[in-house]
Enzyme design. Sequence first.
Site, PDB file in Angstrom:
ATOM      1  CD  GLU A  95     -20.800 -41.757  24.471  1.00 55.33           C
ATOM      2  OE1 GLU A  95     -21.288 -40.789  23.939  1.00 55.33           O
ATOM      3  OE2 GLU A  95     -19.847 -42.411  23.996  1.00 55.33           O
ATOM      4  CB  CYS A 108     -13.719 -48.518  28.595  1.00 60.60           C
ATOM      5  SG  CYS A 108     -13.152 -46.559  28.257  1.00 60.60           S
ATOM      6  CB  CYS A 115     -12.255 -33.808  30.051  1.00 59.14           C
ATOM      7  SG  CYS A 115     -10.398 -33.950  30.552  1.00 59.14           S
ATOM      8  CB  CYS A 119      -6.111 -33.875  24.730  1.00 53.69           C
ATOM      9  SG  CYS A 119      -5.596 -34.153  26.610  1.00 53.69           S
ATOM     10  CB  CYS A 122      -9.610 -35.873  23.265  1.00 54.79           C
ATOM     11  SG  CYS A 122     -10.721 -36.642  24.585  1.00 54.79           S
ATOM     12  CB  CYS A 342      -9.718 -44.552  22.153  1.00 52.14           C
ATOM     13  SG  CYS A 342      -9.185 -46.011  22.949  1.00 52.14           S
TER      14      CYS A 342
END
Length: 382
Positions: A95, A108, A115, A119, A122, A342
């Site tokens: 995205e 962004c 990933c 974390c 997230c 975010c």
Amino acid sequence: MDTVQKTNLLGLSQDGLEQFLAARAEKPFRARQIMQWIYQREVDDFDEMTDLSKSLRATLKADAEIISPEVQVRHDAKDGCVKWLFKSGAGQAVETVFIPEADRGTLCISSQVGCALDCSFCATGAQGFNRNLTSAEIIGQVRHAIRELPRRDNGESAISNVVLMGMGEPLANYRSVVPVLELLVSDWSYGMSRRRVTVSTSGIVPHINKLSDDCNVALAVSLHAPNDHLRDQIVPINKLHPIATLLDACWQYAAKRSNRFITFEYVMLRGVNDSLAHANQLAELLKNRPAKVNLIPFNPFPGTEFKRSSVETIRAFQVRLRDRGLVATTRKTRGEDIDAACGQLAGKVSDRVKNRLGDKRVGPRSIDEKTSDKKETRVSSI
Ligand code: SAH
Ligand code: SF4
């Protein structure tokens, strides 16, 4: 049958392009011309590159191509934010989000499919790691957005800033990311100021050090906790590169840029990292340093146990940091109606996120500031 593997020129750095040309006995200045065609004039067809010799155009047609990532869908939010999903193979997508403001337009972009750093708050981390994006797939997000977005009234591009804060950890895909940064700042392509290009990292220290030599753009560091015990639990890379080591690398990075500020991102998680005691500790870590803090209200996603801190808590945290002499801001949450905020970027995999969450992932109820967490994580392989 043509079996020659063509080179995608999109995403090659100036150096890479010069090497490609040198292997074909062409002069280095041709690289600059080709970059202008690709990035400034947005041309995909070598025949349109009219200041190149006919023979070079023929060579390029035989040996090279300009292939952009393919858009799956575009969503427009009520507040003017735009989100694109780019196909990244195997039914996955990454995205890209455009965030317009009065005085700037920020794009962004994503650097990985998923990933590995896991974390706990997230959505991208929740899907696990799939693969690194290529330089073409990363710069292609910028090129596509520039093409689609109307220019500003003064004729300038809609995009004044680029942040690598989408899906993935940019410094875990260092080899592809550096050429992209070079293209963003090069006068022969987008010519952006280094201050307007920001790499956000959860703290891969050796690559922070390397980046300060290779392409010293603005740096944002996802700190999120003011002590190792808490950070170990919510940002697992901390077990490999703890806070003291990370901050040392940050101050060295800042020193190389005449002490330009490093931004520390701090996601506000209710009852986890948002007390005034945490604010005091954070202020202590960063005092008298070239640091500013950007508080990010947590953005929930399906399956997460974390909650956003209240507006009052976030304000009190920010006031405490300011009282202790820090520059502190709170990020406005944008694009909520299209899941563009975010930490909500998860490509097409939100259903899988739902399935995977639960006992495996660290939620606020399992975070205990007093007991040590010896859980093994995948970060040791980074
Ligand atoms: N991997 C890089 C860049 C991508 S994440 C990094 O971690 O810095 C961009 C920012 O969004 C990071 O500060 C990240 O911690 C934050 N973030 C992740 N999940 C979030 C969520 N659910 N709500 C708010 N911010 C989040
Ligand atoms: Fe990866 Fe950044 Fe999400 Fe952590 S916050 S899992 S490093 S994308």
